[in-house]
Design a protein around this motif. Structure first.
Motif, PDB file in Angstrom:
ATOM      1  N   LYS A 328     -17.017  10.548 -42.199  1.00  0.00           N
ATOM      2  CA  LYS A 328     -16.532  11.274 -41.021  1.00  0.00           C
ATOM      3  C   LYS A 328     -15.549  10.399 -40.040  1.00  0.00           C
ATOM      4  CE  LYS A 328     -18.968  13.878 -37.599  1.00  0.00           C
ATOM      5  NZ  LYS A 328     -20.348  14.277 -36.889  1.00  0.00           N
ATOM      6  N   TYR A 329     -15.920   9.174 -39.978  1.00  0.00           N
ATOM      7  CA  TYR A 329     -15.065   8.373 -39.098  1.00  0.00           C
ATOM      8  C   TYR A 329     -13.837   8.217 -39.419  1.00  0.00           C
ATOM      9  CZ  TYR A 329     -12.960   4.186 -37.271  1.00  0.00           C
ATOM     10  OH  TYR A 329     -12.142   3.255 -36.852  1.00  0.00           O
ATOM     11  N   ILE A 330     -13.338   7.950 -40.842  1.00  0.00           N
ATOM     12  CA  ILE A 330     -12.243   7.427 -41.237  1.00  0.00           C
ATOM     13  C   ILE A 330     -11.275   8.826 -41.467  1.00  0.00           C
ATOM     14  CG2 ILE A 330     -12.706   7.179 -43.730  1.00  0.00           C
ATOM     15  CD1 ILE A 330     -11.033   4.389 -43.365  1.00  0.00           C
ATOM     16  N   GLY A 331     -11.918   9.595 -42.125  1.00  0.00           N
ATOM     17  CA  GLY A 331     -11.276  10.887 -42.473  1.00  0.00           C
ATOM     18  C   GLY A 331     -11.071  10.993 -44.032  1.00  0.00           C
ATOM     19  N   VAL A 332     -10.654  12.086 -44.406  1.00  0.00           N
ATOM     20  CA  VAL A 332     -10.525  12.229 -45.996  1.00  0.00           C
ATOM     21  C   VAL A 332      -9.081  11.607 -46.235  1.00  0.00           C
ATOM     22  CG1 VAL A 332      -9.976  14.116 -47.570  1.00  0.00           C
ATOM     23  CG2 VAL A 332     -11.759  14.395 -45.857  1.00  0.00           C
ATOM     24  N   HIS A 333      -7.933  11.847 -45.061  1.00  0.00           N
ATOM     25  CA  HIS A 333      -6.749  11.226 -45.194  1.00  0.00           C
ATOM     26  C   HIS A 333      -6.612  10.299 -44.053  1.00  0.00           C
ATOM     27  CE1 HIS A 333      -5.519  14.013 -48.397  1.00  0.00           C
ATOM     28  NE2 HIS A 333      -6.038  15.099 -47.603  1.00  0.00           N
ATOM     29  N   PRO A 334      -7.122   8.952 -44.125  1.00  0.00           N
ATOM     30  CA  PRO A 334      -7.036   8.308 -43.031  1.00  0.00           C
ATOM     31  C   PRO A 334      -5.724   8.023 -42.327  1.00  0.00           C
ATOM     32  CG  PRO A 334      -8.319   6.981 -44.795  1.00  0.00           C
ATOM     33  CD  PRO A 334      -7.506   8.352 -45.371  1.00  0.00           C
ATOM     34  N   VAL A 335      -5.710   7.666 -40.959  1.00  0.00           N
ATOM     35  CA  VAL A 335      -4.536   7.553 -40.204  1.00  0.00           C
ATOM     36  C   VAL A 335      -3.629   6.345 -41.091  1.00  0.00           C
ATOM     37  CG1 VAL A 335      -5.116   8.320 -38.129  1.00  0.00           C
ATOM     38  CG2 VAL A 335      -5.687   5.914 -38.965  1.00  0.00           C
ATOM     39  N   GLY A 336      -2.351   6.629 -41.022  1.00  0.00           N
ATOM     40  CA  GLY A 336      -1.562   5.631 -41.700  1.00  0.00           C
ATOM     41  C   GLY A 336      -1.231   5.975 -43.167  1.00  0.00           C
ATOM     42  N   SER A 337      -2.002   7.049 -43.822  1.00  0.00           N
ATOM     43  CA  SER A 337      -1.826   7.566 -45.408  1.00  0.00           C
ATOM     44  C   SER A 337      -0.651   8.174 -45.400  1.00  0.00           C
ATOM     45  CB  SER A 337      -3.059   8.350 -45.499  1.00  0.00           C
ATOM     46  OG  SER A 337      -4.298   7.710 -45.590  1.00  0.00           O
ATOM     47  N   LEU A 338      -0.015   8.088 -46.458  1.00  0.00           N
ATOM     48  CA  LEU A 338       1.232   9.004 -46.853  1.00  0.00           C
ATOM     49  C   LEU A 338       0.849  10.241 -47.387  1.00  0.00           C
ATOM     50  CD1 LEU A 338       4.338   9.221 -46.839  1.00  0.00           C
ATOM     51  CD2 LEU A 338       4.142   8.187 -49.080  1.00  0.00           C
ATOM     52  N   VAL A 339       1.224  11.211 -47.116  1.00  0.00           N
ATOM     53  CA  VAL A 339       0.661  12.628 -47.624  1.00  0.00           C
ATOM     54  C   VAL A 339       1.768  13.429 -48.094  1.00  0.00           C
ATOM     55  CG1 VAL A 339      -1.571  12.537 -46.666  1.00  0.00           C
ATOM     56  CG2 VAL A 339       0.268  13.795 -45.425  1.00  0.00           C
ATOM     57  N   LYS A 340       1.585  14.424 -48.772  1.00  0.00           N
ATOM     58  CA  LYS A 340       2.717  15.595 -49.173  1.00  0.00           C
ATOM     59  C   LYS A 340       2.388  16.781 -48.429  1.00  0.00           C
ATOM     60  CE  LYS A 340       5.720  17.344 -52.895  1.00  0.00           C
ATOM     61  NZ  LYS A 340       5.914  17.455 -54.246  1.00  0.00           N
ATOM     62  N   LEU A 341       3.083  17.274 -47.793  1.00  0.00           N
ATOM     63  CA  LEU A 341       2.655  18.594 -46.961  1.00  0.00           C
ATOM     64  C   LEU A 341       3.303  19.958 -48.081  1.00  0.00           C
ATOM     65  CD1 LEU A 341       3.539  17.783 -43.445  1.00  0.00           C
ATOM     66  CD2 LEU A 341       1.498  17.638 -44.624  1.00  0.00           C
ATOM     67  N   SER A 342       2.622  20.755 -47.785  1.00  0.00           N
ATOM     68  CA  SER A 342       3.034  22.053 -48.432  1.00  0.00           C
ATOM     69  C   SER A 342       4.390  22.651 -48.337  1.00  0.00           C
ATOM     70  CB  SER A 342       1.884  23.330 -48.035  1.00  0.00           C
ATOM     71  OG  SER A 342       2.003  23.590 -46.760  1.00  0.00           O
ATOM     72  N   ASN A 343       4.991  22.090 -47.332  1.00  0.00           N
ATOM     73  CA  ASN A 343       6.623  22.429 -47.173  1.00  0.00           C
ATOM     74  C   ASN A 343       7.426  21.455 -47.875  1.00  0.00           C
ATOM     75  OD1 ASN A 343       6.320  20.286 -45.640  1.00  0.00           O
ATOM     76  ND2 ASN A 343       7.142  21.267 -43.386  1.00  0.00           N
ATOM     77  N   GLU A 344       6.897  20.592 -48.912  1.00  0.00           N
ATOM     78  CA  GLU A 344       7.748  19.689 -49.630  1.00  0.00           C
ATOM     79  C   GLU A 344       8.144  18.700 -48.888  1.00  0.00           C
ATOM     80  OE1 GLU A 344       7.772  19.878 -53.034  1.00  0.00           O
ATOM     81  OE2 GLU A 344       6.451  21.544 -52.646  1.00  0.00           O
ATOM     82  N   THR A 345       7.390  18.170 -47.669  1.00  0.00           N
ATOM     83  CA  THR A 345       7.818  17.092 -47.086  1.00  0.00           C
ATOM     84  C   THR A 345       6.889  15.997 -47.148  1.00  0.00           C
ATOM     85  OG1 THR A 345       6.898  17.868 -44.818  1.00  0.00           O
ATOM     86  CG2 THR A 345       9.433  18.350 -45.223  1.00  0.00           C
ATOM     87  N   LEU A 346       7.155  14.720 -46.799  1.00  0.00           N
ATOM     88  CA  LEU A 346       6.363  13.644 -46.964  1.00  0.00           C
ATOM     89  C   LEU A 346       5.959  13.213 -45.447  1.00  0.00           C
ATOM     90  CD1 LEU A 346       7.571  11.091 -49.412  1.00  0.00           C
ATOM     91  CD2 LEU A 346       5.533  12.767 -49.866  1.00  0.00           C
ATOM     92  N   ALA A 347       4.856  13.083 -45.002  1.00  0.00           N
ATOM     93  CA  ALA A 347       4.363  12.769 -43.836  1.00  0.00           C
ATOM     94  C   ALA A 347       3.342  11.672 -43.523  1.00  0.00           C
ATOM     95  CB  ALA A 347       3.725  13.884 -42.956  1.00  0.00           C
ATOM     96  N   ILE A 348       3.365  10.862 -42.471  1.00  0.00           N
ATOM     97  CA  ILE A 348       2.348   9.940 -42.113  1.00  0.00           C
ATOM     98  C   ILE A 348       1.292  10.312 -41.155  1.00  0.00           C
ATOM     99  CG2 ILE A 348       1.956   7.685 -40.955  1.00  0.00           C
ATOM    100  CD1 ILE A 348       3.750   7.514 -43.409  1.00  0.00           C
ATOM    101  N   VAL A 349      -0.037  10.448 -41.454  1.00  0.00           N
ATOM    102  CA  VAL A 349      -1.097  10.753 -40.892  1.00  0.00           C
ATOM    103  C   VAL A 349      -1.250   9.976 -39.796  1.00  0.00           C
ATOM    104  CG1 VAL A 349      -3.616  11.221 -40.754  1.00  0.00           C
ATOM    105  CG2 VAL A 349      -2.485  11.733 -42.752  1.00  0.00           C
ATOM    106  N   THR A 350      -1.303  10.512 -38.524  1.00  0.00           N
ATOM    107  CA  THR A 350      -1.366   9.561 -37.285  1.00  0.00           C
ATOM    108  C   THR A 350      -2.296   9.838 -36.168  1.00  0.00           C
ATOM    109  OG1 THR A 350      -0.059  11.343 -36.154  1.00  0.00           O
ATOM    110  CG2 THR A 350       1.431   9.626 -37.284  1.00  0.00           C
TER     111      THR A 350
END
Length: 410
Positions: A328-350
């Motif tokens: 719960k604290y750190i999250g499913v996608h922790p901050v600093g993680s690289l993820v792919k979004l549904s619009n085909e872009t890559l993003a950093i979770v902040t």
């Protein structure tokens, strides 16, 4: 202390499910650093063995009335007898730093992290050369980490996702300190306690500095003799810190017990169950999480989601309640993680989103369709018609994640 929200009962009347607020011995009350639920008979037994005669427990009827008019999402903690402290004086609370945004704190957190890298590397080098630990530097670093987290819990945590195989040993110490300090604050520990825990985390693996580098970087499975040697780092770390005057209860607990497991399968003593303090259980969880996600010479780090799945699957080894709180604290996608979004872009979770963990805040910077950088754009995903489709690896797109993170946040 007695009031409508508590009642005093003999310890022999203490039962599972009761919530202990304070305890009494033969002739004095004893402070409990961690109030909590009684979840096992062994806890009651240990309280009796420690000379507790009476306990103040929460008056559930009165507590229910209070909860009808207040909101409290803090998870209820289990009481741990090892948290009883009759002798330690209260420390004077230090002022809490002013809250700021991720962007406002990020520049300062980079300075703290860079200083941490230099400090911990120097300490490992000093230990290898039989020199003393720079206690002043460790104390200052722990304070800086705690203050950064209090100003903004995400900024310095983002930096824990920048992983380099050549700096793993001191990187692991720093990241463990950041994560365990932040988690401690999240579950309600005081600033002063969290700072002491950060010190323990920075030092929890110092004994590793005594091991041959060839052994630490070995790709093949360790032999029995090699594994025995590696396990000695716990004893060496304890000896080093004790000799240098770093032997308080928190540091010692973290040094000695971070490789212990609830089922007794850990080392060096094979402790199990109630013999492991809450702090030892927390340290074990964070230590394993960061070790699994870190890049080493012989192995790439796991994605955070895989490390979290491992922890939750090992109920016999790790405290399930604490693992759930850590997730719960750190999250499913922790901050600093690289993820792919549904619009085909890559993003950093902040920034995380504890109300909707699957939809944190992220900054997109790369279009995977054309294989090129784009002007960075911030998405608060629970307010957008977008979602995270998958976690991504920087190397799959030839991306320097450290450069990207520092660029989009400064």
């Amino acid at each position: 202390m007695q009031n409508t929200l508590s009642k005093l009962i003999p310890v022999k009347e203490l039962k599972l499910g009761m919530y202990v607020l304070e305890v009494k011995s033969e002739n004095r009350f004893i402070k409990i650093k961690t109030k909590g639920l009684v979840k096992s008979d062994s806890i009651i037994k240990q309280l009796k063995e420690q000379g507790v005669t009476d306990v103040f427990v929460r008056n559930d009827k009165a507590a229910d009335m209070v909860q009808e008019s207040t909101i409290d999402e803090t998870p209820e903690e289990e009481i741990t007898p090892t948290s009883i402290d009759a002798d330690s004086p209260e420390k004077i609370p230090q002022p809490t730093p002013k809250k700021v945004t991720v962007a406002e704190e990020f520049h300062q957190s980079c300075k703290v992290y860079d200083n941490a890298t230099n400090t911990i590397k120097a300490i490992f080098d000093d230990i290898s050369a039989d020199q003393k630990i720079n206690i002043t530097a460790i104390n200052e670093l722990a304070n800086d980490i705690t203050d950064s987290i209090l100003r903004n819990e995400y900024a310095i945590s983002i930096l824990t996702r920048i992983r380099e195989k050549d700096t793993y040993q001191w990187e692991h110490a720093i990241n463990t300190a950041i994560l365990v300090c932040g988690f401690s604050l999240f579950i309600g520990m005081k600033k002063e306690t969290a700072t002491q825990i950060a010190i323990g985390a920075l030092l929890h693996d110092v004994g590793v500095a005594k091991l041959p580098k060839a052994l630490l970087n070995k790709k093949e499975k360790l032999t029995t003799n090699e594994q025995t040697l590696v396990e000695k780092h716990v004893l060496w770390g304890h000896q080093i810190c004790s000799n240098d005057g770093l032997s308080n209860k928190i540091t010692t607990d973290m040094l000695v017990n971070h490789h212990e497991r609830l089922d007794g399968s850990g080392y060096p003593r094979g402790l199990k169950g109630a013999k492991l303090s809450k702090l030892a259980r927390i340290t074990a969880i964070v230590d394993v999480y960061d070790a699994m996600t870190g890049n080493k010479h012989y192995k790439k780090g796991e994605q955070p989601i895989n490390a979290l799945r491992y922890l939750i699957s090992k109920n016999e080894k790790f405290d399930r309640s604490l693992v759930q709180q850590f997730i719960k604290y750190i999250g499913v996608h922790p901050v600093g993680s690289l993820v792919k979004l549904s619009n085909e872009t890559l993003a950093i979770v902040t920034e995380g989103n504890r109300n909707d963990p699957l939809n944190p805040t992220a900054i997109a910077f790369y279009n995977t369709k054309v294989g090129a950088n784009i002007t960075s754009k911030k998405y608060i995903l629970d307010e957008e018609a977008l979602s995270i489709t998958t976690a991504a690896r920087p190397e799959d797109y030839q991306i320097n994640i450290a450069k990207v993170i520092r660029k989009i946040l400064t």
